[in-house]
Write a protein that holds these residues in place. Sequence first.
Motif, PDB file in Angstrom:
ATOM      1  N   TRP A 157      -0.767   8.538  39.596  1.00 46.40           N
ATOM      2  CA  TRP A 157       0.501   7.856  39.350  1.00 46.40           C
ATOM      3  C   TRP A 157       0.618   6.664  40.284  1.00 46.40           C
ATOM      4  O   TRP A 157       0.156   6.707  41.422  1.00 46.40           O
ATOM      5  CB  TRP A 157       1.678   8.811  39.548  1.00 46.40           C
ATOM      6  CG  TRP A 157       1.719   9.903  38.525  1.00 46.40           C
ATOM      7  CD1 TRP A 157       1.071  11.097  38.577  1.00 46.40           C
ATOM      8  CD2 TRP A 157       2.415   9.881  37.284  1.00 46.40           C
ATOM      9  NE1 TRP A 157       1.324  11.832  37.453  1.00 46.40           N
ATOM     10  CE2 TRP A 157       2.155  11.112  36.637  1.00 46.40           C
ATOM     11  CE3 TRP A 157       3.245   8.957  36.652  1.00 46.40           C
ATOM     12  CZ2 TRP A 157       2.688  11.424  35.395  1.00 46.40           C
ATOM     13  CZ3 TRP A 157       3.785   9.277  35.411  1.00 46.40           C
ATOM     14  CH2 TRP A 157       3.501  10.495  34.804  1.00 46.40           C
ATOM     15  N   HIS A 158       1.280   5.604  39.790  1.00 49.69           N
ATOM     16  CA  HIS A 158       1.356   4.351  40.532  1.00 49.69           C
ATOM     17  C   HIS A 158       2.774   3.803  40.450  1.00 49.69           C
ATOM     18  O   HIS A 158       3.621   4.314  39.719  1.00 49.69           O
ATOM     19  CB  HIS A 158       0.362   3.327  39.958  1.00 49.69           C
ATOM     20  CG  HIS A 158      -1.052   3.823  39.901  1.00 49.69           C
ATOM     21  ND1 HIS A 158      -1.945   3.664  40.930  1.00 49.69           N
ATOM     22  CD2 HIS A 158      -1.724   4.498  38.919  1.00 49.69           C
ATOM     23  CE1 HIS A 158      -3.109   4.205  40.597  1.00 49.69           C
ATOM     24  NE2 HIS A 158      -3.003   4.716  39.381  1.00 49.69           N
ATOM     25  N   GLY A 159       3.012   2.731  41.232  1.00 50.03           N
ATOM     26  CA  GLY A 159       4.304   2.071  41.235  1.00 50.03           C
ATOM     27  C   GLY A 159       5.177   2.521  42.391  1.00 50.03           C
ATOM     28  O   GLY A 159       4.961   3.567  43.001  1.00 50.03           O
ATOM     29  N   GLN A 164       4.440   5.132  36.871  1.00 48.19           N
ATOM     30  CA  GLN A 164       3.402   4.524  36.043  1.00 48.19           C
ATOM     31  C   GLN A 164       2.172   5.425  36.012  1.00 48.19           C
ATOM     32  O   GLN A 164       1.446   5.536  37.000  1.00 48.19           O
ATOM     33  CB  GLN A 164       3.038   3.153  36.603  1.00 48.19           C
ATOM     34  CG  GLN A 164       2.158   2.322  35.693  1.00 48.19           C
ATOM     35  CD  GLN A 164       1.918   0.936  36.268  1.00 48.19           C
ATOM     36  OE1 GLN A 164       0.841   0.641  36.768  1.00 48.19           O
ATOM     37  NE2 GLN A 164       2.935   0.092  36.210  1.00 48.19           N
ATOM     38  N   ILE A 168      -1.404   3.893  31.710  1.00 48.29           N
ATOM     39  CA  ILE A 168      -0.644   2.648  31.626  1.00 48.29           C
ATOM     40  C   ILE A 168      -1.148   1.656  32.665  1.00 48.29           C
ATOM     41  O   ILE A 168      -1.286   0.450  32.400  1.00 48.29           O
ATOM     42  CB  ILE A 168       0.854   2.924  31.814  1.00 48.29           C
ATOM     43  CG1 ILE A 168       1.390   3.770  30.647  1.00 48.29           C
ATOM     44  CG2 ILE A 168       1.635   1.634  31.944  1.00 48.29           C
ATOM     45  CD1 ILE A 168       1.473   3.034  29.336  1.00 48.29           C
ATOM     46  N   TRP A 169      -1.420   2.138  33.854  1.00 48.83           N
ATOM     47  CA  TRP A 169      -1.887   1.271  34.936  1.00 48.83           C
ATOM     48  C   TRP A 169      -3.187   0.574  34.553  1.00 48.83           C
ATOM     49  O   TRP A 169      -3.349  -0.631  34.750  1.00 48.83           O
ATOM     50  CB  TRP A 169      -2.066   2.109  36.197  1.00 48.83           C
ATOM     51  CG  TRP A 169      -2.486   1.333  37.408  1.00 48.83           C
ATOM     52  CD1 TRP A 169      -1.739   0.430  38.111  1.00 48.83           C
ATOM     53  CD2 TRP A 169      -3.759   1.395  38.054  1.00 48.83           C
ATOM     54  NE1 TRP A 169      -2.460  -0.073  39.161  1.00 48.83           N
ATOM     55  CE2 TRP A 169      -3.714   0.498  39.159  1.00 48.83           C
ATOM     56  CE3 TRP A 169      -4.923   2.116  37.827  1.00 48.83           C
ATOM     57  CZ2 TRP A 169      -4.789   0.314  40.006  1.00 48.83           C
ATOM     58  CZ3 TRP A 169      -5.995   1.935  38.681  1.00 48.83           C
ATOM     59  CH2 TRP A 169      -5.926   1.040  39.756  1.00 48.83           C
ATOM     60  N   LEU A 172      -2.556  -2.016  31.703  1.00 43.59           N
ATOM     61  CA  LEU A 172      -1.955  -3.252  32.196  1.00 43.59           C
ATOM     62  C   LEU A 172      -2.984  -4.124  32.899  1.00 43.59           C
ATOM     63  O   LEU A 172      -2.973  -5.356  32.757  1.00 43.59           O
ATOM     64  CB  LEU A 172      -0.798  -2.918  33.139  1.00 43.59           C
ATOM     65  CG  LEU A 172       0.434  -2.274  32.494  1.00 43.59           C
ATOM     66  CD1 LEU A 172       1.467  -1.926  33.552  1.00 43.59           C
ATOM     67  CD2 LEU A 172       1.037  -3.193  31.447  1.00 43.59           C
ATOM     68  N   LEU A 190       8.112  -5.625  30.962  1.00 45.55           N
ATOM     69  CA  LEU A 190       8.591  -4.504  31.759  1.00 45.55           C
ATOM     70  C   LEU A 190       9.826  -4.879  32.563  1.00 45.55           C
ATOM     71  O   LEU A 190      10.093  -6.048  32.833  1.00 45.55           O
ATOM     72  CB  LEU A 190       7.480  -4.022  32.705  1.00 45.55           C
ATOM     73  CG  LEU A 190       6.151  -3.645  32.040  1.00 45.55           C
ATOM     74  CD1 LEU A 190       5.121  -3.274  33.086  1.00 45.55           C
ATOM     75  CD2 LEU A 190       6.349  -2.512  31.047  1.00 45.55           C
ATOM     76  N   TYR A 319       6.906   6.522  29.715  1.00 45.93           N
ATOM     77  CA  TYR A 319       6.896   5.283  30.496  1.00 45.93           C
ATOM     78  C   TYR A 319       7.409   4.115  29.657  1.00 45.93           C
ATOM     79  O   TYR A 319       8.202   3.295  30.135  1.00 45.93           O
ATOM     80  CB  TYR A 319       5.480   4.993  30.994  1.00 45.93           C
ATOM     81  CG  TYR A 319       5.367   3.684  31.739  1.00 45.93           C
ATOM     82  CD1 TYR A 319       5.662   3.607  33.097  1.00 45.93           C
ATOM     83  CD2 TYR A 319       4.984   2.515  31.085  1.00 45.93           C
ATOM     84  CE1 TYR A 319       5.578   2.401  33.784  1.00 45.93           C
ATOM     85  CE2 TYR A 319       4.899   1.310  31.758  1.00 45.93           C
ATOM     86  CZ  TYR A 319       5.194   1.262  33.108  1.00 45.93           C
ATOM     87  OH  TYR A 319       5.117   0.070  33.783  1.00 45.93           O
ATOM     88  N   PHE A 323      10.513   1.850  30.978  1.00 45.50           N
ATOM     89  CA  PHE A 323      10.136   0.632  31.689  1.00 45.50           C
ATOM     90  C   PHE A 323       9.856  -0.563  30.784  1.00 45.50           C
ATOM     91  O   PHE A 323       9.724  -1.672  31.292  1.00 45.50           O
ATOM     92  CB  PHE A 323       8.891   0.890  32.552  1.00 45.50           C
ATOM     93  CG  PHE A 323       9.113   1.883  33.659  1.00 45.50           C
ATOM     94  CD1 PHE A 323       9.592   1.480  34.896  1.00 45.50           C
ATOM     95  CD2 PHE A 323       8.852   3.224  33.464  1.00 45.50           C
ATOM     96  CE1 PHE A 323       9.800   2.393  35.915  1.00 45.50           C
ATOM     97  CE2 PHE A 323       9.048   4.148  34.478  1.00 45.50           C
ATOM     98  CZ  PHE A 323       9.532   3.734  35.706  1.00 45.50           C
TER      99      PHE A 323
END
Length: 490
Positions: A157-159, A164, A168-169, A172, A190, A319, A323
């Motif tokens: 997980w990120h952000g 995120q 998704i990361w 993107l 976003l 997500y 977002f």
Amino acid sequence: MARSAAQNLTAGGRLANTKRLVLWSVVLVQVCFIACIWLLQSNHNQLQLQSTSNKNRLELDVGRVHFVQQARQAKKSLASSHCQRSENINRYQQDFFQMKIDRMNRSADYAMPAYMDMDLAPTLWCYSEGTLNESRQGRNSVDYLLAQPQCLCASGWHGRDCGQPEIIWRALMTHSRASKRGGNEAPLKLHEASSTSLKRLYYILNLGAWEHINMELLELQLRTLIKVVDIFLIYYYVRDSKDRLKRRTLERQLDAIPIPSYLLYQCEGGQNPGNCSGAATYSYFRHQLWARCGVQMQPTDLLLYGNGGTVYAPAALKYLKYFATDVLPLRFRVKHNVYGFYWQHPQLARLDGVISSLVHLHNAQLDPQRLERQATYTLGDLNHFGGWSCELCMPPEQIVQMLTAKETGNSPHIRMPNETRSSRIDADYIQQLIGAGILLDGHTTLQRLRQQSEKYYAPPTALLYSSQFGQFLVNLYDTNTLDDVQEDED
């Protein structure tokens, strides 16, 4: 003479007094008579008012009963349409939590900043699924002189708010590099998640022909997205337009799950299932949402379109709900499983399904199937999948029925058990193919997967309810696999 005059005067006075007495008596009698009439009239008015009040109260009670009956009928009608029993559009408070700064976690070398002591720190909401436990040690050990507080993300997980997911990361990053090289538009616009910028997610689920529906796989699809999708729009087609039993059977199974809200469409395609086009089904659902549910689709809402053999990853969909302000048509790169999640096709993955903001559906002539064909962006790669495609994930008897049906002219080449003219496909032959990991063409060998070594072995819901979806997790026709399962249980 004087005496006579005095007597006459006295008699005249008595007569005058008598006249006055008679007149006052008449006046008194009239007053009493008027008073009696007034009392009688007042009593009559009071009785009439009481009668009217009772009548009005009775009418009010009747009206109240009628209103309750109408409300019950409306509630019954609402339940029969399966609309808005509950929605996931406002789950922000369940999916996010406010980060609490530990005031006792102060360094001996320097004091906390003034904005922290004055409660002026910006509010930080962390995504629950992507954030480590609040009670974890070191969660708030942040150098507040150098950086603002941030959520402590779990692996994958990120952000800043840990909302995120890995898929998704990576998507993107991939699209960012492509846009820099070719100047293409980014597929996602976003913004920061908040409880005020919410949107619905509609899922149009094409189950295909009734005879090919796998109820267990359908339940897995719905349970996986039960907390993400707001309204399921499910349709299938039948050849007999008079058959209503199938619809009632499916409704009972859907109500038993139960899913939040759904609409069901039994498309009577006759001998040509292609008559149930994507544009026709979308038009039907859009009208029914407004007529029966009072729901108006908005341009910013999301539309997911898929088939009965694919289970989409809920993390990526959630997500996009929180977002993304605008989503260009995105296709999913899903893991290509066959027979169950224990076999994988040599091609590893396939493109399946599409998600987009509703505003872009007009460019596809309001046809979700056309939107899927026009999509140029993808979500997922060979290491991080956007879902699971489970081809031929049904009992052997149902596979035989599907292969022998007349409408399976587009099915892949099928290899018969032997070269004799009397050779035919039966359930025993299908069981042999499943056990050995051979595709229906008789020569394509599938790759064996093991749960212990696969990060994306199966949907988390299938693993959580393994006793219910065990037929998708364990190869029941492979003796070696059954022996391994028996050893693990021992």
